[in-house]
Design an enzyme around this catalytic site. Structure first.
Site, PDB file in Angstrom:
ATOM      1  N   TYR A 156       0.952  -1.245   0.073  1.00 17.29           N
ATOM      2  CA  TYR A 156       0.034   0.135   0.079  1.00 17.29           C
ATOM      3  C   TYR A 156       0.988   1.299   0.097  1.00 17.29           C
ATOM      4  CZ  TYR A 156      -3.580   3.489   1.809  1.00 17.29           C
ATOM      5  OH  TYR A 156      -4.437   4.470   1.881  1.00 17.29           O
ATOM      6  N   ASP A 175       9.140   2.886  -0.206  1.00 15.33           N
ATOM      7  CA  ASP A 175       7.929   3.363   0.628  1.00 15.33           C
ATOM      8  C   ASP A 175       8.384   2.783   2.006  1.00 15.33           C
ATOM      9  OD1 ASP A 175       6.180   4.002   1.994  1.00 15.33           O
ATOM     10  OD2 ASP A 175       4.509   3.438   0.420  1.00 15.33           O
ATOM     11  N   LYS A 218       4.415   8.645   9.067  1.00 10.10           N
ATOM     12  CA  LYS A 218       4.025   7.921  10.318  1.00 10.10           C
ATOM     13  C   LYS A 218       5.054   8.411  11.263  1.00 10.10           C
ATOM     14  CE  LYS A 218       1.064   4.878   8.466  1.00 10.10           C
ATOM     15  NZ  LYS A 218       0.789   3.922   7.297  1.00 10.10           N
TER      16      LYS A 218
HETATM   17  C1  LIG Z   1       0.344   4.400   6.006  1.00  9.11           C
HETATM   18  C2  LIG Z   1       0.934   4.166   4.610  1.00  9.11           C
HETATM   19  C3  LIG Z   1       0.790   5.294   3.444  1.00  9.11           C
HETATM   20  C4  LIG Z   1      -0.016   6.190   3.618  1.00  9.11           C
HETATM   21  O1  LIG Z   1       0.101   7.249   4.501  1.00  9.11           O
HETATM   22  P1  LIG Z   1      -0.929   8.216   4.773  1.00  9.11           P
HETATM   23  O2  LIG Z   1      -0.320   9.103   6.015  1.00  9.11           O
HETATM   24  O3  LIG Z   1      -1.937   7.243   5.527  1.00  9.11           O
HETATM   25  O4  LIG Z   1      -1.507   8.873   3.837  1.00  9.11           O
HETATM   26  C5  LIG Z   1       1.870   5.048   2.440  1.00  9.11           C
HETATM   27  N1  LIG Z   1       2.794   4.096   2.401  1.00  9.11           N
HETATM   28  C6  LIG Z   1       2.916   3.042   3.469  1.00  9.11           C
HETATM   29  C7  LIG Z   1       3.828   2.037   3.329  1.00  9.11           C
HETATM   30  C8  LIG Z   1       2.160   3.187   4.547  1.00  9.11           C
HETATM   31  O5  LIG Z   1       2.029   2.325   5.679  1.00  9.11           O
END
Ligand SMILES: *Cc1c(COP(=O)(O)O)cnc(C)c1O
Length: 437
Positions: free
Chosen positions: A147, A242, A275
């Site tokens: 994601y 990511d 995060k």
């Molecule tokens: C949480 C998450 C996102 C999205 O971040 P948001 O602040 O919720 O938009 C993107 N990539 C990864 C790997 C994530 O865990």
């Protein structure tokens, strides 16, 4: 204890559904996967959450990752309160943004410059645009089960055959918008090689979660990452890590520092953060070499902007968080605690005669109920989805009833914070032994 009937979780959930779609502002909070009533949280402190009915839970979600210090760490609260008094937002540059950028750069050697944004979605979306702008190419590869937020081009699932382009996973995303996105199986080197053989010269980038936390907990294997790096370099595509979840969570230098330990010289081209770097405030970032980052406006032709980007309160919160986690021994202690929890869960399952597999790194963990005893850890999305959902859901509710708040879906990772004590872990394992029975 008497509870105001208007502020039970059930009453709040019913009221929320009138004014908010599904009663929540992010779908997984609605407990659809596990059933039951979501807990409305009234407050949090350290390793605990209290719901609207005054019940306490040991929190293993940590706001889905950011709360690595636990809730309400005094140094973080002080920094935020000080920043609030100085002003909520200026829409002009501040010294604190430089400090945060310098801190990220110091801790993550593959990054020479960063741009701050407000969410992981925004950061991943901007990283893709940057990769496309920097290479002058349109196509990208993502992996099923990873994601990267909800930008249109990334809301895509695999097409019918190998190396075909994907289909949107959301209404409102026209097929043309994802026609450049190839979706491959995670950890599948053969598919990767075939995709590069067919599309290598048109690929702007490959984006992945190096430890996929949005399909519970699945590591990218070393040979997979190594081959990915080789193929990207060979074909002039950019490798985008990511690390919104793994950054400053699995190790101080992120997951890339673990791969670099095993593969000397290894580095991604672009990294996406979120995060933990916000410490619980809306803050995210993407970074790369100076050469790539100079493509961004105002220096270069790739446009990207944000009214609240680098917000002074959010940067204060993020900086205070990073200062704490950069202290010597922080990750050793966090890892030991997380390992104790994960190994304890596996031992409790063994004692209960129930097949379970699990893994952890730093302050992040995952566990699965595999379809049959003797199965090993899932290596990709289809294997995660083949694990026992009914069993997971029963276990989730068994734990929730015993005051342990796990992620309400089997495809989500769990998080331990520095505030979790040995007693919290022991109480969790006791609850697990009971729930598994
Ligand atoms: C949480 C998450 C996102 C999205 O971040 P948001 O602040 O919720 O938009 C993107 N990539 C990864 C790997 C994530 O865990």
């Amino acid at each position: 204890m008497s509870i105001n009937p208007a502020s039970t979780n059930q009453a709040l959930f019913e009221r929320a559904q009138v004014s908010i779609p599904g009663g929540v502002n992010s779908p997984v909070r609605a407990f659809r996967a596990v059933g039951g009533t979501p807990r409305f949280i009234a407050r949090a402190e350290g390793a605990y959450l209290w719901d609207a009915e005054g019940r306490r839970y040991v929190d293993y979600i940590g706001s889905w990752g950011p709360m690595i210090l636990g809730h309400g760490h005094p140094a973080v609260l002080d920094a935020v309160q000080q920043a609030v008094r100085e002003g909520l937002s200026f829409g002009a540059p501040t010294e604190r943004e430089i400090e945060l950028a310098e801190t990220i750069i110091r801790l993550v050697p593959s990054v020479q410059q960063v741009r701050l944004v407000s969410s992981g979605t925004e950061a991943a979306m901007s990283a893709i645009r940057l990769a496309r702008g920097a290479t002058g190419r349109a196509k990208l590869i993502k992996f099923e089960g990873c994601y990267h937020g909800h930008a249109d081009a990334l809301l895509v699932k695999a097409g019918s055959g190998l190396a075909t382009f994907g289909h949107p996973t959301s209404a409102g995303v026209p097929p043309e918008v994802v026609q450049h996105t190839l979706v491959l199986e995670y950890n599948n080197v053969a598919q990767l090689e075939q995709a590069f053989a067919e599309h290598g010269s048109e690929l702007a980038c490959v984006i992945l979660e190096p430890i996929a936390g949005n399909m519970n907990f699945v590591r990218a294997s070393l040979p997979f990452v190594q081959r990915l790096r080789e193929l990207c370099t060979q074909h002039g595509a950019l490798l985008v890590f990511d690390e919104v979840m793994t950054g400053f969570r699995v190790a101080l230098g992120g997951a890339q520092s673990l791969y670099a330990r095993a593969l000397p010289g290894f580095a991604p081209d672009i990294t996406v953060f979120g995060k933990v770097i916000g410490g619980g405030m809306p803050l995210a970032a993407f970074g790369a070499s100076r050469d790539i980052m100079k493509q961004l406006a105002p220096l270069g032709p790739v446009y990207q902007a944000g009214t609240l980007s680098g917000n002074p309160v959010a940067t204060a919160c993020g900086l205070a968080t990073l200062r704490q986690i950069a202290q010597p021994g922080f990750y050793e202690a966090l890892s030991a605690k997380t390992r104790q929890l994960t190994e304890g869960l596996l031992a409790a399952a063994r004692d209960a005669g129930m097949p379970m597999v699990g893994d952890c790194e730093g302050g992040m963990f995952g566990f699965f109920f595999p379809p049959s005893a003797g199965d090993s850890l899932p290596q990709h999305y289809a294997a995660v989805m083949a694990t026992d959902k009914e069993r997971f859901n029963r276990f989730f509710h068994g734990m929730l009833d015993r005051g342990v708040y796990l992620a309400p879906a089997l495809y989500e990772a769990g998080f331990v914070s520095a505030a979790h004590s040995d007693e919290d872990i022991a109480a969790t394992l006791q609850a697990a032994s009971e729930a598994l029975r």
